[in-house]
Scaffold this motif. Structure first.
Motif, short mmCIF file in Angstrom:
data_model
loop_
_atom_site.label_atom_id
_atom_site.label_comp_id
_atom_site.label_asym_id
_atom_site.label_seq_id
_atom_site.Cartn_x
_atom_site.Cartn_y
_atom_site.Cartn_z
N GLN A 194 0.84 -1.19 0.00
CA GLN A 194 0.00 0.00 0.00
C GLN A 194 0.87 1.23 0.00
O GLN A 194 1.96 1.24 0.57
CB GLN A 194 -0.93 0.03 1.22
N LEU A 195 0.37 2.28 -0.63
CA LEU A 195 1.10 3.54 -0.62
C LEU A 195 0.62 4.40 0.54
O LEU A 195 -0.48 4.22 1.06
CB LEU A 195 0.95 4.28 -1.96
N LEU A 204 -5.28 -2.33 -15.78
CA LEU A 204 -4.56 -3.22 -14.88
C LEU A 204 -4.79 -4.66 -15.34
O LEU A 204 -5.93 -5.10 -15.49
CB LEU A 204 -5.05 -3.05 -13.44
N GLU A 205 -3.71 -5.37 -15.57
CA GLU A 205 -3.78 -6.79 -15.96
C GLU A 205 -3.06 -7.61 -14.90
O GLU A 205 -1.85 -7.45 -14.69
CB GLU A 205 -3.13 -7.00 -17.33
N SER A 206 -3.78 -8.51 -14.26
CA SER A 206 -3.21 -9.27 -13.16
C SER A 206 -2.13 -10.24 -13.66
O SER A 206 -2.32 -10.97 -14.62
CB SER A 206 -4.31 -10.05 -12.45
N SER A 216 2.01 8.15 -9.91
CA SER A 216 3.33 7.52 -9.99
C SER A 216 3.54 6.55 -8.82
O SER A 216 4.00 5.42 -9.02
CB SER A 216 4.41 8.60 -9.98
N ALA A 217 3.17 6.98 -7.61
CA ALA A 217 3.33 6.12 -6.44
C ALA A 217 2.42 4.90 -6.52
O ALA A 217 2.81 3.78 -6.16
CB ALA A 217 3.04 6.92 -5.16
N LEU A 218 1.19 5.10 -7.00
CA LEU A 218 0.25 3.98 -7.13
C LEU A 218 0.76 2.94 -8.12
O LEU A 218 0.73 1.73 -7.85
CB LEU A 218 -1.12 4.50 -7.57
N LYS A 219 1.25 3.39 -9.25
CA LYS A 219 1.74 2.45 -10.27
C LYS A 219 2.98 1.69 -9.77
O LYS A 219 3.15 0.51 -10.09
CB LYS A 219 2.04 3.19 -11.57
N ASN A 222 0.36 -5.85 -14.62
CA ASN A 222 0.91 -5.14 -15.78
C ASN A 222 0.02 -3.93 -16.01
O ASN A 222 -1.22 -4.05 -16.04
CB ASN A 222 0.92 -6.04 -17.01
N ILE A 223 0.64 -2.77 -16.17
CA ILE A 223 -0.12 -1.53 -16.29
C ILE A 223 0.06 -0.98 -17.69
O ILE A 223 1.18 -0.71 -18.15
CB ILE A 223 0.33 -0.49 -15.25
#
Length: 303
Positions: free
Chosen positions: A206-207, A255-257, A290-293, A301-302
């Motif tokens: 978590q951020l 978002l790809e798991s 940026s922090a979330l990614k 995969n984003i």
């Protein structure tokens, strides 16, 4: 942090020990002492003027008449001042609503009960910033009746301009999933622990929202105002390769798991928060994205 002694302490002169006052200088008058204390507690001239200015807005002054006839005149004058202020508040909301650019629609007309309830609440909105918000609400409701419930208006009426600024912080980092109307603040992920997880490097799941502008007290305030749910929520678990599309501000991402058993962790807006979310300009927060990614890239995969 190391705390060092005050470098100026040694240069201060020593305080003399108090001596017993002489009988001639001793103050034996308790009334005089009480008067001095009252004078010390009296606000300065500048503060007094501010106090008088605020109370004058509701027709109150420190030297109001005592006789019944003058009191009745004073009360009538006070009622007139308050009613004029309410009318001015409604006029400000009207002027803002007239200048909102919004698409016309051919939906059913505005509910009269909604309008009169709205006007009764809007007449008590004095802050220019909040009047702007109420003007936008009315313009949207006229264009699309049913957009805002009376429950949302009652909640909004309790918000101050400072509360609205805190809510705007949350809106700036809120994301909406494709085809979903309720926004969420994504904070990280959770995954089922397996045997192999003990051999993987530890990563932050978590951020820290405080590092991107939304402090913990801000979160508590939004939860107290019933704009966010009171605890973090986990999504359902994603299958490997499963994709979801999101939008945060002006940026869209998918978002790809990378693996099964992964769930997103987020704070969810309430129904009232979701309605008010539509009114607040969504400013970009690059630091948050940026922090979330960085956090989510461990299991997604984003694109």
């Amino acid at each position: 942090m190391k705390i060092t002694p005050d470098p100026y302490t040694s240069s201060l002169p020593k305080t003399k020990r108090p001596t017993e006052p002489s009988p001639a200088s001793r103050n034996d008058n308790p009334n005089q002492s009480a008067t001095q204390n009252v004078q010390q507690d009296t606000p300065t001239h500048f503060v007094r003027q501010k106090i008088l200015s605020w109370f004058s807005r509701v027709g109150i002054s420190p030297s109001m008449a005592k006789d019944p006839k003058s009191q009745r005149n004073t009360l009538e004058r006070r009622k007139q001042i308050i009613e004029l202020q309410k009318a001015a508040n409604l006029q400000a909301v009207l002027n803002i609503a007239l200048n909102v650019n919004i698409t016309e629609s051919e939906n059913d007309g505005l509910d009269p009960d909604w309008f009169f309830a709205f006007s009764n609440m809007a007449e008590e909105i004095h802050s220019p910033g909040m009047q702007e918000l109420w003007g936008k609400i009315f313009a949207v409701e006229v264009s699309k009746p049913g957009s805002f419930s009376l429950r949302s208006l009652q909640m909004l009426k309790l918000l101050t301009h400072r509360d609205a600024k805190v809510f705007a912080k949350a809106v700036s980092i809120a994301s909406r999933r494709q085809h979903d109307t309720i926004p969420r603040i994504l904070v990280g992920f959770h995954r089922k622990k397996g045997i192999l997880s003990f051999f993987k490097r530890a990563v932050p799941e978590q951020l820290n929202l405080a590092s991107v502008g939304l402090s913990y007290p801000d979160l508590l305030a939004l939860q107290d105002m019933k704009l966010l749910y009171a605890s973090e929520i986990e999504s359902g678990e994603y299958a490997e390769g499963q994709q979801t599309r999101w939008r945060c501000g002006a940026e869209q991402f998918t978002l790809e798991s990378k693996q099964p058993g992964v769930a997103l962790v987020y704070f969810k807006f309430t129904a009232v928060g979701g309605e008010l979310y539509k009114l607040v300009p969504r400013k970009q927060n690059p630091a948050y994205l940026s922090a979330l990614k960085d956090v989510l890239s461990e299991v997604f995969n984003i694109h």
